[in-house]
Design an enzyme around this catalytic site. Structure first.
Site, PDB file in Angstrom:
ATOM      1  N   ASP A 261      40.730  23.181 -19.984  1.00 16.70           N
ATOM      2  CA  ASP A 261      41.089  24.401 -19.259  1.00 16.70           C
ATOM      3  C   ASP A 261      40.087  25.465 -19.687  1.00 16.70           C
ATOM      4  O   ASP A 261      39.970  25.765 -20.889  1.00 16.70           O
ATOM      5  CB  ASP A 261      42.509  24.853 -19.628  1.00 16.70           C
ATOM      6  CG  ASP A 261      43.588  23.950 -19.042  1.00 16.70           C
ATOM      7  OD1 ASP A 261      43.252  23.048 -18.257  1.00 16.70           O
ATOM      8  OD2 ASP A 261      44.773  24.156 -19.374  1.00 16.70           O
TER       9      ASP A 261
ATOM     10  N   GLY B 174      40.279  27.791  -7.905  1.00 12.81           N
ATOM     11  CA  GLY B 174      39.740  28.733  -6.918  1.00 12.81           C
ATOM     12  C   GLY B 174      39.180  28.110  -5.665  1.00 12.81           C
ATOM     13  O   GLY B 174      38.453  28.785  -4.927  1.00 12.81           O
TER      14      GLY B 174
ATOM     15  N   ASP C 246      51.381  21.950 -10.130  1.00 13.02           N
ATOM     16  CA  ASP C 246      51.907  22.642 -11.321  1.00 13.02           C
ATOM     17  C   ASP C 246      53.408  22.887 -11.127  1.00 13.02           C
ATOM     18  O   ASP C 246      53.829  24.019 -10.857  1.00 13.02           O
ATOM     19  CB  ASP C 246      51.203  23.994 -11.511  1.00 13.02           C
ATOM     20  CG  ASP C 246      49.699  23.836 -11.705  1.00 13.02           C
ATOM     21  OD1 ASP C 246      49.289  23.045 -12.566  1.00 13.02           O
ATOM     22  OD2 ASP C 246      48.937  24.506 -10.987  1.00 13.02           O
TER      23      ASP C 246
ATOM     24  N   ASN D 246      50.738  17.813 -13.261  1.00 15.76           N
ATOM     25  CA  ASN D 246      51.090  18.545 -14.483  1.00 15.76           C
ATOM     26  C   ASN D 246      52.590  18.775 -14.509  1.00 15.76           C
ATOM     27  O   ASN D 246      53.301  18.498 -13.540  1.00 15.76           O
ATOM     28  CB  ASN D 246      50.389  19.903 -14.498  1.00 15.76           C
ATOM     29  CG  ASN D 246      48.889  19.782 -14.365  1.00 15.76           C
ATOM     30  OD1 ASN D 246      48.229  19.237 -15.231  1.00 15.76           O
ATOM     31  ND2 ASN D 246      48.328  20.273 -13.270  1.00 15.76           N
TER      32      ASN D 246
HETATM   33  O1  1PR Z   1      45.237  27.202  -8.163  1.00 18.79           O
HETATM   34  O2  1PR Z   1      43.344  25.975  -7.171  1.00 18.79           O
HETATM   35  O3  1PR Z   1      42.938  27.996  -8.529  1.00 18.79           O
HETATM   36  O4  1PR Z   1      43.681  25.883  -9.564  1.00 18.79           O
HETATM   37  C1  1PR Z   1      43.955  26.362 -10.829  1.00 18.79           C
HETATM   38  C2  1PR Z   1      44.017  25.175 -11.741  1.00 18.79           C
HETATM   39  O5  1PR Z   1      44.130  25.675 -13.057  1.00 18.79           O
HETATM   40  C3  1PR Z   1      45.211  24.285 -11.493  1.00 18.79           C
HETATM   41  O6  1PR Z   1      44.811  22.939 -11.577  1.00 18.79           O
HETATM   42  C4  1PR Z   1      46.174  24.594 -12.617  1.00 18.79           C
HETATM   43  O7  1PR Z   1      46.834  23.438 -13.069  1.00 18.79           O
HETATM   44  C5  1PR Z   1      45.245  25.119 -13.705  1.00 18.79           C
HETATM   45  N1  1PR Z   1      45.853  26.187 -14.503  1.00 18.79           N
HETATM   46  C6  1PR Z   1      46.102  27.440 -14.089  1.00 18.79           C
HETATM   47  N2  1PR Z   1      46.611  28.146 -15.111  1.00 18.79           N
HETATM   48  C7  1PR Z   1      46.705  27.328 -16.158  1.00 18.79           C
HETATM   49  C8  1PR Z   1      47.213  27.678 -17.487  1.00 18.79           C
HETATM   50  O8  1PR Z   1      47.326  26.838 -18.369  1.00 18.79           O
HETATM   51  N3  1PR Z   1      47.540  28.945 -17.695  1.00 18.79           N
HETATM   52  N4  1PR Z   1      46.144  25.029 -16.545  1.00 18.79           N
HETATM   53  C9  1PR Z   1      46.220  26.100 -15.784  1.00 18.79           C
HETATM   54  C10 1PR Z   1      46.851  23.971 -16.337  1.00 18.79           C
HETATM   55  C11 1PR Z   1      47.481  22.065 -17.256  1.00 18.79           C
HETATM   56  C12 1PR Z   1      46.810  20.850 -17.646  1.00 18.79           C
HETATM   57  C13 1PR Z   1      46.780  20.705 -19.125  1.00 18.79           C
HETATM   58  C14 1PR Z   1      47.808  19.640 -19.319  1.00 18.79           C
HETATM   59  C15 1PR Z   1      47.657  18.895 -20.578  1.00 18.79           C
HETATM   60  N5  1PR Z   1      46.610  23.160 -17.360  1.00 18.79           N
HETATM   61  O9  1PR Z   1      45.624  20.604 -17.055  1.00 18.79           O
HETATM   62  O10 1PR Z   1      45.495  20.461 -19.478  1.00 18.79           O
HETATM   63  O11 1PR Z   1      49.089  20.210 -19.201  1.00 18.79           O
HETATM   64  O12 1PR Z   1      47.882  19.705 -21.655  1.00 18.79           O
HETATM   65  P1  1PR Z   1      48.482  19.110 -23.000  1.00 18.79           P
HETATM   66  O13 1PR Z   1      47.927  17.737 -23.145  1.00 18.79           O
HETATM   67  O14 1PR Z   1      47.965  19.995 -24.067  1.00 18.79           O
HETATM   68  O15 1PR Z   1      49.966  19.143 -22.866  1.00 18.79           O
HETATM   69  P2  1PR Z   1      43.815  26.838  -8.285  1.00 18.79           P
END
Ligand code: 1PR
Length: 596
Positions: free
Chosen positions: A293, A380, A451, A516
């Site tokens: 991320d 994005g 998500d 997720n």
């Molecule tokens: O909406 O098209 O702009 O995409 C945004 C992308 O960013 C989406 O794929 C969304 O999942 C991700 N995202 C947005 N905000 C966050 C955040 O964490 N604040 N991350 C985020 C999502 C989730 C996983 C993570 C797993 C494994 N991250 O990718 O890496 O949950 O984590 P773990 O093994 O530590 O539990 P758009």
């Protein structure tokens, strides 16, 4: 800023990838070249040469053992092939005219995109005839993926469409009705013939495939076949006749073993005939994916961060963005550690224009120079109008990511809006980001990232969305839940469930789902098995399980209890709690096929 980002990376009229313009004539154009002039120039150069009757002229370049001619018609990420060739110490000469094909010392054709537009470009530019003449003269040739399929007589992809007709057979789609997921994405095993030569170092090791169409072996084409692969049925994974080779898999994305294929093609006389191999591949492997991320921290540096249920700020007075390392370095490390793929999620992409985010594009470019497994990037991807009123389609945004080194793009928020509308209207407009990008780059290049957040229920009939009985009851003893989709990084809940979304985006053309779960993210207590089972049983495209991995056992659990094709983790890898190698060893000992 955004416009500058675009023009800085678009090919110039004198750049090697001028052929891009020919393909892009059927696309909303990103490029400002005079394509009519270019086409006319190519056609004029070739007009007088009848097919199959071309003469090879003296090359204008001095013959060099270190030059590879590359046929790039601009439909996708050829950057990885370029990087792999350079990594092996070769220089690249791009094909600009049919004569460049005829003059090549060795030619690599990394076909990308769909069959019909590729043939269209090859025919219109005279490249088809040059390719046939070159191959019929037994000149050194390596076709990759679509570069193999185009050698056959025809394809059913948006067709029938006539191919180059050098190999007997029709390229058709995999049959998803027998329980095999389509596209065929991932690391699979080959059955190689005796004299496969460039495949000599593969042995029992996995190579990376990503495709929905394949050619089948037959009496008529058996003399061409150098390897096959089993996926529902036995299909042709490579062909070879004399100096002419083509592979359905991606050597440039198959790690070390893939680089050995390229090396043996480029330096055929430098290797002993066969090296013993220590692999143990027998079928499609379950993938282990490292996820990064990425966002800018408060100082403006692009960092790898990691949320706790999507909250990426430290629980301190300063409330800084958690910083777990540098994106390019970490991605490189995960490649060396054995990650089967690396994903970048630009987590603030939903509010910033990604093409204004030059550092993120640079991260992709730099990563793809040394990481030879698939790269996915998300964040994005949507239609966007910048502050000057200039409009960019989601396809343009995705194209920039592909050009910068991505093999797949991942769509989050925009997929939710598209699915909501599709479920109401039941009409495929062809205008959603999923449809636009999959039409041009193929559905295997389009991942939808979901998500969802659990919403507990006392009875399953309390909502209009698919609810399931939970394995463990909720905080107030609730026995049921539905999974509500969110947008903007989990900030806003939407009136659609993960189940409904997954089915809708599959229909719209997504090729894979990254699933997720906000409740499990960063908790280290294991994946949400109920959710992953629900979704992986509901769709026939591959599902990547994500969120909650805290130990190697969690990966075994998700693969044993669900139909997930891959499992992704972030925190345990970033914090170095469990190395990727240990996860793979554990899976292997548990009887789960992985690439080791
Ligand atoms: O909406 O098209 O702009 O995409 C945004 C992308 O960013 C989406 O794929 C969304 O999942 C991700 N995202 C947005 N905000 C966050 C955040 O964490 N604040 N991350 C985020 C999502 C989730 C996983 C993570 C797993 C494994 N991250 O990718 O890496 O949950 O984590 P773990 O093994 O530590 O539990 P758009």
């Amino acid at each position: 800023m955004a416009a500058a980002a675009f023009s800085s990376s678009a090919p110039s009229p004198t750049s090697p990838s001028r052929l891009t313009t020919v393909l892009s004539s059927s696309l909303p154009s990103l490029l400002s070249l005079s394509r009519d002039f270019h086409k006319a120039q190519l056609q004029a150069q070739f007009k007088s040469s009848p097919r199959r009757n071309l003469c090879v002229c003296a090359s204008s370049l001095p013959p060099s053992d270190s030059v590879v001619t590359l046929l790039d018609y601009g439909a996708g990420n050829v950057r990885s092939v370029r990087n792999a060739i350079r990594h092996l110490g070769f220089q690249i000469k791009d094909v600009q005219t049919p004569a460049d094909i005829l003059n090549a010392e060795r030619l690599i054709f990394p076909g990308v995109g769909a069959f019909a537009p590729a043939m269209d470009v090859l025919n219109k530019t005279g490249m088809a005839e040059a390719l046939c003449a070159y191959i019929e003269k037994d000149r050194p040739f390596l076709g990759i993926c679509l570069g193999l399929q185009l050698l056959f007589e025809s394809s059913t992809e948006n067709g029938p469409v006539t191919g180059l007709g050098l190999i007997p057979g029709v390229v058709g789609k995999f049959d998803a009705s027998n329980g095999f997921r389509v596209p065929h994405i991932g690391w699979d095993a080959l059955q190689t013939a005796e004299d496969s030569e460039i495949l000599d170092e593969i042995g029992n090791r996995h190579v990376y495939f990503v495709h929905s169409y394949r050619a089948l072996p037959s009496e008529e084409n058996k003399e061409w076949i150098s390897s096959t692969c089993n996926y529902g049925d036995t299909f042709i994974s490579s062909v070879r006749r004399g100096n002419v080779h083509a592979v359905q898999f991606h050597p440039e994305k198959s790690g070390d073993v893939g680089l050995s294929v390229l090396r043996r093609f480029l330096l055929p006389k430098s290797f002993p005939p066969k090296k013993p191999t220590d692999g143990r591949a027998s079928k499609l492997a379950k993938r282990v994916i490292a996820c990064l991320d990425v966002r800018a921290n408060d100082k403006g540096d692009l960092v790898v961060t990691k949320g706790d249920q999507y909250d990426v700020r430290e629980n301190t007075e300063e409330n800084e963005v958690r910083n777990l390392g540098k994106p390019v370095e970490l991605a490189g490390q995960y490649y060396l550690d054995g990650a089967d793929e690396v994903s970048f999620l630009n987590i603030t992409g939903f509010r910033d224009f990604p093409l204004g985010d030059l550092p993120m594009l640079q991260v992709l470019r730099n990563t793809s120079e040394n990481v030879f497994v698939p790269l996915t990037v998300g964040g994005g991807i949507r239609d966007f109008t910048d502050s000057t009123g200039k409009y960019y389609s989601s396809l343009e945004v995705a194209s920039e990511y592909f050009r910068s080194g991505a093999d797949k793009i991942s769509i989050g928020s925009d997929a939710v809006y598209a699915a909501e509308e599709y479920l109401i209207t039941k009409v495929k407009t062809g205008k959603t980001s999923i449809e636009q990008i999959s039409r041009v780059y193929g559905n295997q290049a389009v991942v939808v990232s979901i998500d969802p957040r659990r919403v507990y229920l006392s009875t399953p009939t309390d909502v209009e969305f698919k609810a399931i009985k939970l394995t463990s009851p909720g905080p107030n003893g609730e026995e049921y839940a539905w999974y509500q989709c969110t947008v903007s990084g989990g900030r806003e809940g939407r009136p659609i469930g993960a189940y409904e979304l997954a089915k809708a985006v599959e229909e719209l053309g997504a090729g894979e789902i990254l699933l997720n779960c906000i409740d499990c993210d960063g908790q280290g207590k294991g994946f949400d098995i109920d959710l992953i089972k629900l979704i992986s049983d509901a769709v026939s495209i591959p599902v990547i399980a994500s969120s909650g991995a805290g130990a190697a056992e969690h990966f075994s659990e998700v693969f044993k209890k669900t139909n997930a094709s891959a499992a992704l983790a972030a925190g345990i890898f970033h914090r170095k709690e469990v190395p990727i190698g240990s996860v793979k060893e554990h899976l292997w000992k548990d009887g789960i096929e992985v690439r080791i």
